[in-house]
Structures are given as structure tokens and as C-alpha cells.
Design a protein around this motif. Structure first.
Motif, PDB file in Angstrom:
ATOM      1  N   MET A   1     -24.357 -21.764 181.949  1.00 44.61           N
ATOM      2  CA  MET A   1     -25.280 -21.709 180.801  1.00 44.61           C
ATOM      3  C   MET A   1     -26.194 -22.980 180.602  1.00 44.61           C
ATOM      4  N   LYS A   2     -26.311 -24.154 181.466  1.00 47.01           N
ATOM      5  CA  LYS A   2     -26.948 -25.109 181.226  1.00 47.01           C
ATOM      6  C   LYS A   2     -28.735 -24.643 181.591  1.00 47.01           C
ATOM      7  N   LEU A   3     -28.735 -23.904 182.501  1.00 47.66           N
ATOM      8  CA  LEU A   3     -30.030 -23.444 182.996  1.00 47.66           C
ATOM      9  C   LEU A   3     -30.552 -22.470 181.829  1.00 47.66           C
ATOM     10  N   VAL A   4     -29.892 -21.521 181.402  1.00 49.70           N
ATOM     11  CA  VAL A   4     -30.231 -20.973 180.141  1.00 49.70           C
ATOM     12  C   VAL A   4     -30.693 -21.718 178.930  1.00 49.70           C
ATOM     13  N   ASN A   5     -29.767 -22.674 178.520  1.00 43.96           N
ATOM     14  CA  ASN A   5     -30.143 -23.482 177.637  1.00 43.96           C
ATOM     15  C   ASN A   5     -31.333 -24.452 177.839  1.00 43.96           C
ATOM     16  N   ASP A   6     -31.348 -24.731 178.911  1.00 35.43           N
ATOM     17  CA  ASP A   6     -32.586 -25.523 179.473  1.00 35.43           C
ATOM     18  C   ASP A   6     -34.031 -24.734 179.296  1.00 35.43           C
ATOM     19  N   ILE A   7     -33.876 -23.658 179.681  1.00 37.84           N
ATOM     20  CA  ILE A   7     -35.202 -22.554 179.778  1.00 37.84           C
ATOM     21  C   ILE A   7     -35.341 -22.294 178.218  1.00 37.84           C
ATOM     22  N   TYR A   8     -34.186 -22.047 177.403  1.00 33.31           N
ATOM     23  CA  TYR A   8     -34.622 -21.689 176.057  1.00 33.31           C
ATOM     24  C   TYR A   8     -35.417 -22.817 175.341  1.00 33.31           C
ATOM     25  N   ASN A   9     -34.761 -24.013 175.443  1.00 33.54           N
ATOM     26  CA  ASN A   9     -35.177 -25.152 174.844  1.00 33.54           C
ATOM     27  C   ASN A   9     -36.620 -25.448 175.270  1.00 33.54           C
ATOM     28  N   LEU A  10     -36.916 -25.212 176.256  1.00 32.25           N
ATOM     29  CA  LEU A  10     -38.424 -25.434 176.903  1.00 32.25           C
ATOM     30  C   LEU A  10     -39.283 -24.417 176.319  1.00 32.25           C
ATOM     31  N   TYR A  11     -39.026 -23.092 176.213  1.00 34.85           N
ATOM     32  CA  TYR A  11     -39.776 -22.284 175.521  1.00 34.85           C
ATOM     33  C   TYR A  11     -39.740 -21.764 174.073  1.00 34.85           C
ATOM     34  N   ARG A  12     -38.452 -22.273 173.514  1.00 35.93           N
ATOM     35  CA  ARG A  12     -38.366 -22.045 171.989  1.00 35.93           C
ATOM     36  C   ARG A  12     -39.531 -21.902 171.153  1.00 35.93           C
TER      37      ARG A  12
END
Length: 85
Positions: A1-12
Motif C-alpha cells: 500500500m506504500k506505493l499507492v499512498n505515495d502516488i496518492y499523496n503526490l497527486y492529491r
């Protein structure tokens, strides 16, 4: 989930809640990635995430195949539009 969280936070701050946001982000992330880079991402995933990812892939691939063969209600052109590869 780290990858998804990182991507989400980058594009939030750029997300509008539209499905097209997700498609654009995924296509952008995958474009130009080598197989080795993708495998590295997978190696960093937890086992449950790998099962979820592979399960979703198999379900979608089977839906596309069924649509291509005219089985069920999905039309082949609709199924082809949803491919990310």
C-alpha cells in the motif's frame, strides 16, 4: 500500500474525483517504465497486495476475453478501451 499512498499523496491536490484522473495517473506512471522497474515495485509490495493486484488483473483480463468472444453483456470495443497496456 506504500506505493499507492505515495502516488496518492503526490497527486492529491490535482485530483478531481473523476475516473479519468486515475487512468491518466496510471498511464503516466507506467509509460516508460521497464519490466525491471515494475518488478522492483512488486518486490516492495506486501504479499496481500500482490494477490490483490494479480486477482484484479485476472478478473479484468477474463472480462475482456469474454467480451471479445461475445459472452455476456459487455461489448468488445468497451473492453478494449479499458486496457492499460
Amino acid at each position: 500500500m506504500k506505493l499507492v499512498n505515495d502516488i496518492y499523496n503526490l497527486y492529491r491536490d490535482k485530483l478531481t474525483g473523476d475516473e479519468e484522473d486515475v487512468t491518466a495517473i496510471v498511464m503516466s506512471l507506467l509509460h516508460g517504465q521497464s519490466k525491471e522497474e515494475l518488478v522492483q515495485w512488486i518486490q516492495e509490495m506486501q504479499e496481500t497486495e500482490i494477490y490483490q493486484m494479480f486477482g484484479l488483473y485476472l478478473m479484468e483480463a477474463l472480462r475482456v476475453k469474454m467480451a471479445e468472444d461475445g459472452i455476456g453483456g459487455a461489448r468488445p470495443e468497451t473492453a478494449r478501451q479499458q486496457r492499460y497496456h
